[in-house]
Scaffold this motif. Structure first.
Motif, PDB file in Angstrom:
ATOM      1  N   GLU A  27      33.705  38.744  38.646  1.00 22.92           N
ATOM      2  CA  GLU A  27      33.570  37.461  38.021  1.00 22.92           C
ATOM      3  C   GLU A  27      32.864  36.229  39.040  1.00 22.92           C
ATOM      4  OE1 GLU A  27      37.111  35.610  36.455  1.00 22.92           O
ATOM      5  OE2 GLU A  27      37.321  37.343  34.897  1.00 22.92           O
ATOM      6  N   THR A  28      33.292  36.278  40.395  1.00 26.14           N
ATOM      7  CA  THR A  28      32.835  35.286  41.222  1.00 26.14           C
ATOM      8  C   THR A  28      31.582  35.772  41.861  1.00 26.14           C
ATOM      9  OG1 THR A  28      35.122  34.708  42.018  1.00 26.14           O
ATOM     10  CG2 THR A  28      33.279  34.123  43.511  1.00 26.14           C
ATOM     11  N   THR A 208      42.795  46.987  39.134  1.00 27.48           N
ATOM     12  CA  THR A 208      41.510  47.085  39.359  1.00 27.48           C
ATOM     13  C   THR A 208      41.398  48.546  39.038  1.00 27.48           C
ATOM     14  OG1 THR A 208      42.034  48.225  41.689  1.00 27.48           O
ATOM     15  CG2 THR A 208      41.776  45.656  41.607  1.00 27.48           C
ATOM     16  N   GLU A 249      36.655  44.486  43.792  1.00 25.98           N
ATOM     17  CA  GLU A 249      37.114  43.604  42.421  1.00 25.98           C
ATOM     18  C   GLU A 249      38.435  42.908  43.217  1.00 25.98           C
ATOM     19  OE1 GLU A 249      37.504  46.073  38.560  1.00 25.98           O
ATOM     20  OE2 GLU A 249      38.185  47.354  40.450  1.00 25.98           O
ATOM     21  N   TYR A 250      39.199  43.471  44.360  1.00 26.68           N
ATOM     22  CA  TYR A 250      40.266  42.560  44.653  1.00 26.68           C
ATOM     23  C   TYR A 250      39.619  41.340  45.390  1.00 26.68           C
ATOM     24  CZ  TYR A 250      43.520  41.046  48.259  1.00 26.68           C
ATOM     25  OH  TYR A 250      44.372  40.313  49.165  1.00 26.68           O
ATOM     26  N   ARG A 253      38.198  38.513  43.436  1.00 22.87           N
ATOM     27  CA  ARG A 253      38.999  37.397  42.806  1.00 22.87           C
ATOM     28  C   ARG A 253      39.692  36.460  44.021  1.00 22.87           C
ATOM     29  NH1 ARG A 253      42.967  42.293  40.041  1.00 22.87           N
ATOM     30  NH2 ARG A 253      41.715  42.945  38.706  1.00 22.87           N
ATOM     31  N   ASN A 257      39.302  32.490  44.549  1.00 21.26           N
ATOM     32  CA  ASN A 257      40.179  31.851  44.795  1.00 21.26           C
ATOM     33  C   ASN A 257      40.047  30.815  46.112  1.00 21.26           C
ATOM     34  OD1 ASN A 257      42.880  31.532  46.981  1.00 21.26           O
ATOM     35  ND2 ASN A 257      43.579  31.257  44.719  1.00 21.26           N
TER      36      ASN A 257
END
Length: 454
Positions: A27-28, A208, A249-250, A253, A257
């Motif tokens: 997403e980011t 993930t 993926e981790y 996220r 944040n």
């Protein structure tokens, strides 16, 4: 004065940020690619960390330094030093042994994680504590270091047990250190944060694509492939790549944040944001695994590079750029003149011609017997400086020789070959100052645990 946040991540390939190989759940990173100024043809100036960061934090090619083995030359201006002189509060956050004070990367930072905070926050089992104590007490005898490393390696390879403290701080923990420090500052900040999560050994994460792979299996697989390298089974490489995707993926996220929390603490409207990785990663595409220092192919040296901030419009720069362009870009945005030693250009400035006929270089090892890659964005030329052999191809094709180049290809080859000759000559003539860098056995051991070969 603008706040400056410079984010780097270890081992992240450009084609895993956007395109068919990028994990669908990101997403980011996709949002940044869409909204920030994105460099689609960006290259590392070296294929591995200890050479690459010489360029990232100085704006100069690695070969203009005395040696990657001893780190940042004492006479070379570090971006943190320059910003500190101009009144910025400077904080450096990382957990890569190659970026430790041993290699002089902490210069110019008011606060440097590891130097100023120790290893507080790490949770260790009794077995881990005993192992770390043995490392700390290891006198500078290679035999004892080898014994400890053999114990570490076999525990990982045979049992899937990761002895010793975590090889790096996870992104979640690094984020907390960054936010805590930022909240204590009363003047504009320069934050440099380097994340190690995408670097091997890759660990599985819930939610993930790597979920379902046990941590013990991941540790065993790392040791197995690190030992077998190009002879590793295809199934093992596939699982390794799945773990790599899970780490991305981790990280994605945690990156989101961090940006949200920094927006709350320092605000994003007057903050310059810069993002890149130090190099890519190979999964046996050409007989190479991870990021060996000799690898000058796309999967190892093409990197994501994105910039956002006041007076910077989104869009895409297709012209080739590289890490040496980041320091002058950051300093110019802050209204600070770049040092004369800088080789790069401000790529976010109004006077940067994105359609210019530009060549960028990636250097490997030494300029006498290492390797050199040059690309104009369409063609690339890789030269083995020890044998003199050239490998010429279109940038996005498999790196095979063009045996019978047409007229256009011949012109491109001659131009790149001349540029490589000129580049080697220029760095040969560069004046460098020697630096004494003594590397402790503990540092050497940590590097070996991360998979680096001596």
């Amino acid at each position: 004065m603008k706040n400056i946040v410079f984010i780097t991540v270890d081992s992240l390939r450009a084609d895993y940020v956007s395109g068919p190989k990028a994990p669908a759940s990101l997403e980011t990173l996709p949002r940044m690619t869409e909204e920030w100024l994105t460099c689609s043809t960006a290259y590392a100036n070296a294929p591995y960390t200890k050479q690459s960061f010489l360029s990232i934090l100085s704006g100069s090619y690695p070969w203009t330094f005395e040696s990657a083995e001893t780190g940042f030359d004492p006479d070379r201006v570090h971006i943190a030093e320059r910003l500190s002189e101009e009144g910025y509060a400077t904080g450096g956050f990382h957990s890569n042994t190659y970026l430790s004070p041993t290699y002089n990367y902490d210069r110019g930072f008011d606060y440097y994680l590891g130097r100023d905070s120790g290893d507080d926050g790490d949770t260790e089992s009794r077995l881990t504590s005993l192992f770390n104590t043995a490392v700390e007490r290891a006198v500078a005898t290679e035999e004892l270091s080898d014994l400890i490393y053999w114990t570490y390696q076999n525990a990982g390879k045979r049992l899937g047990i990761q002895l010793g403290s975590n090889l790096y701080k996870p992104a979640e923990e690094l984020n907390q250190h960054i936010v805590n420090w930022t909240q204590r500052q009363s003047k504009p900040v320069f934050i440099w944060a380097h994340y190690m999560d995408v670097h091997n050994p890759y660990y599985p994460h819930e939610g993930t694509v790597s979920e379902g792979i046990s941590r013990r299996r991941a540790v065993k697989l790392f040791h197995k492939v690190n030992e077998q390298r190009s002879e590793a089974a295809e199934g093992d490489i596939d699982t390794l790549e799945r773990l790599y995707r899970g780490e991305i993926e981790y990280f994605d996220r945690q990156l989101g944040n961090l940006l949200e929390r920094l927006d709350e603490t320092i605000g994003s409207e007057e903050t310059l944001l810069v993002f890149t990785s130090d190099h890519g990663e190979a999964f046996n595409e050409k007989g190479r695994v991870f990021h060996p220092g000799s690898a000058l192919y796309e999967e190892n040296i093409r990197v994501p590079m994105m910039i956002d901030g006041p007076d910077i419009s989104g869009g895409e720069i297709e012209s080739p750029v590289s890490h040496i362009d980041l320091v002058p870009t950051i300093l110019n945005r802050a209204g600070i003149e770049a040092p004369k030693s800088v080789d790069g250009r401000d790529i976010a400035g109004y006077d940067f011609d994105a359609t210019s006929d530009r060549i960028v270089f990636t250097e490997s090892y030494d300029h006498e017997d290492g390797g050199l890659m040059g690309t104009d964005g369409e063609y690339k030329l890789i030269r083995d400086l020890e044998t003199g052999e050239d490998l010429f191809c279109r940038r996005n094709s498999e790196p095979e020789k063009i045996n019978q180049p047409d007229e256009t290809e011949s012109i491109a080859y001659d131009r790149l070959a001349g540029a490589l000759d000129d580049h080697v000559q220029s760095v040969t003539n560069a004046e460098v100052a020697a630096t004494d860098g003594e590397i402790s056995e503990n540092v050497r051991l940590q590097l070996r645990k991360l998979g680096y070969k001596e």
